[in-house]
Design an enzyme around this catalytic site. Structure first.
Site, PDB file in Angstrom:
ATOM      1  N   GLY A 207       7.160 -14.219 -30.315  1.00 12.92           N
ATOM      2  CA  GLY A 207       6.600 -14.065 -31.657  1.00 12.92           C
ATOM      3  C   GLY A 207       7.298 -13.114 -32.606  1.00 12.92           C
ATOM      4  O   GLY A 207       7.247 -13.287 -33.819  1.00 12.92           O
TER       5      GLY A 207
ATOM      6  N   GLU B 120       6.532  -5.680 -32.329  1.00  8.45           N
ATOM      7  CA  GLU B 120       5.546  -6.718 -32.002  1.00  8.45           C
ATOM      8  C   GLU B 120       5.178  -7.515 -33.249  1.00  8.45           C
ATOM      9  O   GLU B 120       5.179  -6.967 -34.355  1.00  8.45           O
ATOM     10  CB  GLU B 120       4.267  -6.065 -31.454  1.00  8.45           C
ATOM     11  CG  GLU B 120       4.177  -6.015 -29.938  1.00  8.45           C
ATOM     12  CD  GLU B 120       3.843  -7.358 -29.294  1.00  8.45           C
ATOM     13  OE1 GLU B 120       4.012  -8.401 -29.949  1.00  8.45           O
ATOM     14  OE2 GLU B 120       3.418  -7.357 -28.130  1.00  8.45           O
ATOM     15  N   ASP B 121       4.844  -8.772 -33.049  1.00  2.68           N
ATOM     16  CA  ASP B 121       4.340  -9.576 -34.167  1.00  2.68           C
ATOM     17  C   ASP B 121       2.900  -9.195 -34.486  1.00  2.68           C
ATOM     18  O   ASP B 121       2.536  -9.003 -35.637  1.00  2.68           O
ATOM     19  CB  ASP B 121       4.445 -11.080 -33.844  1.00  2.68           C
ATOM     20  CG  ASP B 121       3.875 -11.447 -32.468  1.00  2.68           C
ATOM     21  OD1 ASP B 121       3.459 -10.537 -31.709  1.00  2.68           O
ATOM     22  OD2 ASP B 121       3.851 -12.647 -32.143  1.00  2.68           O
TER      23      ASP B 121
ATOM     24  N   ASP C  24      -3.443  -7.404 -30.797  1.00  5.80           N
ATOM     25  CA  ASP C  24      -4.804  -7.952 -30.782  1.00  5.80           C
ATOM     26  C   ASP C  24      -5.680  -7.036 -29.928  1.00  5.80           C
ATOM     27  O   ASP C  24      -6.281  -6.100 -30.429  1.00  5.80           O
ATOM     28  CB  ASP C  24      -4.708  -9.389 -30.235  1.00  5.80           C
ATOM     29  CG  ASP C  24      -6.003 -10.156 -30.312  1.00  5.80           C
ATOM     30  OD1 ASP C  24      -6.858  -9.807 -31.121  1.00  5.80           O
ATOM     31  OD2 ASP C  24      -6.155 -11.140 -29.558  1.00  5.80           O
TER      32      ASP C  24
ATOM     33  N   LYS D  14      -5.043  -6.230 -35.457  1.00  8.83           N
ATOM     34  CA  LYS D  14      -6.454  -6.611 -35.616  1.00  8.83           C
ATOM     35  C   LYS D  14      -7.294  -5.455 -35.078  1.00  8.83           C
ATOM     36  O   LYS D  14      -7.617  -5.440 -33.886  1.00  8.83           O
ATOM     37  CB  LYS D  14      -6.744  -7.894 -34.813  1.00  8.83           C
ATOM     38  CG  LYS D  14      -6.066  -9.146 -35.322  1.00  8.83           C
ATOM     39  CD  LYS D  14      -6.450 -10.325 -34.421  1.00  8.83           C
ATOM     40  CE  LYS D  14      -5.765 -11.594 -34.818  1.00  8.83           C
ATOM     41  NZ  LYS D  14      -5.969 -12.667 -33.809  1.00  8.83           N
TER      42      LYS D  14
ATOM     43  N   PHE E 109      -7.644 -15.996 -36.130  1.00 10.50           N
ATOM     44  CA  PHE E 109      -6.441 -16.540 -35.505  1.00 10.50           C
ATOM     45  C   PHE E 109      -5.444 -16.893 -36.603  1.00 10.50           C
ATOM     46  O   PHE E 109      -5.764 -17.583 -37.553  1.00 10.50           O
ATOM     47  CB  PHE E 109      -6.780 -17.783 -34.677  1.00 10.50           C
ATOM     48  CG  PHE E 109      -5.594 -18.323 -33.930  1.00 10.50           C
ATOM     49  CD1 PHE E 109      -5.100 -17.657 -32.822  1.00 10.50           C
ATOM     50  CD2 PHE E 109      -4.968 -19.487 -34.347  1.00 10.50           C
ATOM     51  CE1 PHE E 109      -3.988 -18.143 -32.138  1.00 10.50           C
ATOM     52  CE2 PHE E 109      -3.855 -19.989 -33.670  1.00 10.50           C
ATOM     53  CZ  PHE E 109      -3.374 -19.306 -32.562  1.00 10.50           C
TER      54      PHE E 109
ATOM     55  N   ARG F 143       5.942 -21.540 -35.569  1.00  9.19           N
ATOM     56  CA  ARG F 143       6.528 -20.190 -35.652  1.00  9.19           C
ATOM     57  C   ARG F 143       7.493 -20.085 -36.832  1.00  9.19           C
ATOM     58  O   ARG F 143       7.798 -19.006 -37.297  1.00  9.19           O
ATOM     59  CB  ARG F 143       7.307 -19.870 -34.369  1.00  9.19           C
ATOM     60  CG  ARG F 143       6.458 -19.751 -33.112  1.00  9.19           C
ATOM     61  CD  ARG F 143       7.324 -19.201 -31.979  1.00  9.19           C
ATOM     62  NE  ARG F 143       6.740 -19.387 -30.665  1.00  9.19           N
ATOM     63  CZ  ARG F 143       5.855 -18.563 -30.098  1.00  9.19           C
ATOM     64  NH1 ARG F 143       5.445 -17.494 -30.728  1.00  9.19           N
ATOM     65  NH2 ARG F 143       5.390 -18.812 -28.895  1.00  9.19           N
TER      66      ARG F 143
HETATM   67  P1  5GP Z   1      -2.697  -8.428 -27.095  1.00  8.84           P
HETATM   68  O1  5GP Z   1      -1.970  -8.167 -25.820  1.00  8.84           O
HETATM   69  O2  5GP Z   1      -2.615  -7.278 -28.085  1.00  8.84           O
HETATM   70  O3  5GP Z   1      -4.124  -8.853 -26.848  1.00  8.84           O
HETATM   71  O4  5GP Z   1      -2.055  -9.708 -27.769  1.00  8.84           O
HETATM   72  C1  5GP Z   1      -0.786  -9.720 -28.247  1.00  8.84           C
HETATM   73  C2  5GP Z   1      -0.229 -11.121 -28.238  1.00  8.84           C
HETATM   74  O5  5GP Z   1      -1.253 -12.115 -28.361  1.00  8.84           O
HETATM   75  C3  5GP Z   1       0.674 -11.345 -29.424  1.00  8.84           C
HETATM   76  O6  5GP Z   1       2.013 -10.957 -29.152  1.00  8.84           O
HETATM   77  C4  5GP Z   1       0.532 -12.845 -29.644  1.00  8.84           C
HETATM   78  O7  5GP Z   1       1.424 -13.556 -28.829  1.00  8.84           O
HETATM   79  C5  5GP Z   1      -0.872 -13.170 -29.203  1.00  8.84           C
HETATM   80  N1  5GP Z   1      -1.825 -13.241 -30.335  1.00  8.84           N
HETATM   81  C6  5GP Z   1      -2.825 -12.384 -30.634  1.00  8.84           C
HETATM   82  N2  5GP Z   1      -3.482 -12.746 -31.739  1.00  8.84           N
HETATM   83  C7  5GP Z   1      -2.879 -13.886 -32.170  1.00  8.84           C
HETATM   84  C8  5GP Z   1      -3.108 -14.754 -33.303  1.00  8.84           C
HETATM   85  O8  5GP Z   1      -3.983 -14.564 -34.169  1.00  8.84           O
HETATM   86  N3  5GP Z   1      -2.263 -15.821 -33.416  1.00  8.84           N
HETATM   87  C9  5GP Z   1      -1.265 -16.086 -32.513  1.00  8.84           C
HETATM   88  N4  5GP Z   1      -0.519 -17.153 -32.737  1.00  8.84           N
HETATM   89  N5  5GP Z   1      -1.031 -15.288 -31.438  1.00  8.84           N
HETATM   90  C10 5GP Z   1      -1.836 -14.202 -31.277  1.00  8.84           C
END
Ligand code: 5GP
Length: 178
Positions: A48, A103-104, A107, A135, A156, A169
């Site tokens: 991402g 990071e993109d 979450d 988020k 999302f 993407r």
């Molecule tokens: P975390 O480990 O913080 O829960 O999640 C991070 C990863 O979850 C991000 O690098 C991404 O790949 C995915 N992710 C979290 N939220 C979203 C979203 O709203 N859209 C998409 N496409 N991927 C998400």
């Protein structure tokens, strides 16, 4: 493109290209000031982070290195599975180096927490985290995010690196599920 319909899901523009580009440039300038006299290593988290990392380093007018790591992703689901696994390891020695994790989106914070812990065990001089999106309401892990592009509601989103079942993407804007 104002609206994208995927299966039964409707997505509308949430952050347009100009807004993203302006903020990324600001982040690059902020990082340049923070890393004056240093040569940081930007570590992009695949898949991402690639557009964000590209624009971030293109706007960073200083010496830096670029590396990549890949973690296992959500799979094709829209919610976190809670599992993280390294799919592509870092292939360099980072001891004594200044690391910027790119990071993109953050979450729950699980991915960042995992990467941070892993990198810190290799004795870098410093580790900072920059994410395009955060988020805040979804955070479950205690992580310190040093640089944030945009704090967004727990919706999302797709585009600018973020996927829907590995697709979309390549969109220049970021779209949110209605
Ligand atoms: P975390 O480990 O913080 O829960 O999640 C991070 C990863 O979850 C991000 O690098 C991404 O790949 C995915 N992710 C979290 N939220 C979203 C979203 O709203 N859209 C998409 N496409 N991927 C998400």
């Amino acid at each position: 493109m104002d609206e994208i319909i995927i299966k039964e899901d409707h997505f509308t523009v949430f952050l347009d290209e100009a807004t993203i580009q302006k903020r990324v440039k600001e982040l690059s300038e902020e990082l340049l000031r923070a890393y004056k006299g240093k040569t940081p290593i930007f570590i992009g988290i695949l898949n991402g982070a690639f557009p964000f990392l590209t624009d971030l380093v293109k706007n960073y007018n200083g010496l830096c290195e670029v590396e990549f790591m890949k973690l296992s992703s959500y799979g094709d689901a829209k919610i976190s599975s809670g599992n993280v696994k390294v799919v592509k390891e870092l292939e360099i020695d980072i001891s004594g180096k200044d690391i910027i994790i790119v990071e993109d989106i953050v979450d729950t914070g699980l991915s960042v927490k995992y990467i941070e812990r892993m990198l810190e065990s290799h004795n870098p001089a410093s580790v900072a985290v920059v994410t395009l999106l955060l988020k805040p309401e979804s955070l479950k892990y205690n992580v310190k995010i040093d640089y944030i592009g945009f704090s967004i509601p727990s919706k999302f989103v797709i585009g600018y690196g973020l996927d829907y079942e590995q697709k979309y993407r390549n969109l220049k804007a970021i779209y949110a599920l209605k």
